[in-house]
Design a protein around this motif. Structure first.
Motif, PDB file in Angstrom:
ATOM      1  N   ASP A   8      34.096  -0.861  65.987  1.00 54.90           N
ATOM      2  CA  ASP A   8      35.275  -0.651  65.160  1.00 54.90           C
ATOM      3  C   ASP A   8      36.061  -1.922  64.903  1.00 54.90           C
ATOM      4  O   ASP A   8      36.784  -2.014  63.918  1.00 54.90           O
ATOM      5  N   GLU A   9      35.955  -2.895  65.784  1.00 47.23           N
ATOM      6  CA  GLU A   9      36.705  -4.135  65.609  1.00 47.23           C
ATOM      7  C   GLU A   9      35.999  -5.087  64.645  1.00 47.23           C
ATOM      8  O   GLU A   9      36.653  -5.873  63.967  1.00 47.23           O
ATOM      9  N   ILE A  10      34.696  -5.041  64.606  1.00 50.69           N
ATOM     10  CA  ILE A  10      33.916  -5.875  63.693  1.00 50.69           C
ATOM     11  C   ILE A  10      33.317  -4.932  62.662  1.00 50.69           C
ATOM     12  O   ILE A  10      32.545  -4.045  63.001  1.00 50.69           O
ATOM     13  N   CYS A  11      33.678  -5.118  61.415  1.00 45.25           N
ATOM     14  CA  CYS A  11      33.208  -4.231  60.351  1.00 45.25           C
ATOM     15  C   CYS A  11      31.820  -4.684  59.909  1.00 45.25           C
ATOM     16  O   CYS A  11      31.671  -5.444  58.945  1.00 45.25           O
ATOM     17  N   ILE A  12      30.813  -4.217  60.627  1.00 42.31           N
ATOM     18  CA  ILE A  12      29.437  -4.645  60.364  1.00 42.31           C
ATOM     19  C   ILE A  12      29.043  -4.333  58.925  1.00 42.31           C
ATOM     20  O   ILE A  12      28.513  -5.182  58.216  1.00 42.31           O
ATOM     21  N   GLY A  13      29.296  -3.097  58.498  1.00 43.75           N
ATOM     22  CA  GLY A  13      28.921  -2.694  57.145  1.00 43.75           C
ATOM     23  C   GLY A  13      29.608  -3.527  56.083  1.00 43.75           C
ATOM     24  O   GLY A  13      28.985  -3.955  55.104  1.00 43.75           O
ATOM     25  N   TYR A  14      30.901  -3.764  56.263  1.00 51.61           N
ATOM     26  CA  TYR A  14      31.649  -4.585  55.310  1.00 51.61           C
ATOM     27  C   TYR A  14      31.061  -5.994  55.249  1.00 51.61           C
ATOM     28  O   TYR A  14      30.915  -6.566  54.164  1.00 51.61           O
ATOM     29  N   ASN A  15      30.703  -6.542  56.403  1.00 53.13           N
ATOM     30  CA  ASN A  15      30.131  -7.889  56.431  1.00 53.13           C
ATOM     31  C   ASN A  15      28.771  -7.928  55.755  1.00 53.13           C
ATOM     32  O   ASN A  15      28.447  -8.898  55.064  1.00 53.13           O
ATOM     33  N   ILE A  16      27.968  -6.879  55.940  1.00 58.38           N
ATOM     34  CA  ILE A  16      26.666  -6.811  55.254  1.00 58.38           C
ATOM     35  C   ILE A  16      26.903  -6.830  53.745  1.00 58.38           C
ATOM     36  O   ILE A  16      26.259  -7.591  53.013  1.00 58.38           O
ATOM     37  N   LYS A  17      27.823  -6.002  53.294  1.00 60.86           N
ATOM     38  CA  LYS A  17      28.126  -5.933  51.852  1.00 60.86           C
ATOM     39  C   LYS A  17      28.617  -7.279  51.331  1.00 60.86           C
ATOM     40  O   LYS A  17      28.179  -7.751  50.283  1.00 60.86           O
ATOM     41  N   ARG A  18      29.526  -7.906  52.062  1.00 58.35           N
ATOM     42  CA  ARG A  18      30.100  -9.186  51.637  1.00 58.35           C
ATOM     43  C   ARG A  18      29.024 -10.266  51.525  1.00 58.35           C
ATOM     44  O   ARG A  18      28.946 -10.985  50.519  1.00 58.35           O
ATOM     45  N   ILE A  19      28.176 -10.355  52.530  1.00 56.82           N
ATOM     46  CA  ILE A  19      27.123 -11.380  52.528  1.00 56.82           C
ATOM     47  C   ILE A  19      26.080 -11.070  51.458  1.00 56.82           C
ATOM     48  O   ILE A  19      25.634 -11.964  50.738  1.00 56.82           O
ATOM     49  N   ARG A  20      25.705  -9.795  51.340  1.00 62.54           N
ATOM     50  CA  ARG A  20      24.729  -9.385  50.317  1.00 62.54           C
ATOM     51  C   ARG A  20      25.236  -9.762  48.925  1.00 62.54           C
ATOM     52  O   ARG A  20      24.509 -10.372  48.135  1.00 62.54           O
TER      53      ARG A  20
END
Length: 71
Positions: A8-20
């Motif tokens: 919950d502290e690290i938004c893995i999905g958001y980071n995947i989307k941002r990098i993609r």
């Protein structure tokens, strides 16, 4: 059963989307590359992972990391 990853502290999905997106890659393109590596995922599930409503598995995360060439 494979381990799912949620932080919950690290938004893995958001980071995947941002990098993609920063690499100019569409969801479908990433899904196709994942499927070529025998990682079973649909575009719908990837979207849910990016929105934080579906957990990502360790195998999926490892493959995404390799495809997006990130740590």
């Amino acid at each position: 059963m494979e381990t799912t990853i949620k932080n919950d502290e690290i938004c893995i999905g958001y980071n995947i989307k941002r990098i993609r997106k920063s690499k100019g890659m569409k969801q479908l393109q990433l899904v196709e590359k994942l499927q070529l590596r025998d990682v079973h995922i649909s575009r719908e599930i990837l979207g849910q992972i990016e929105r934080g409503v579906h957990h990502i598995t360790a195998t999926q995360l490892r493959a995404v990391k390799e495809i997006l060439d990130t740590t």
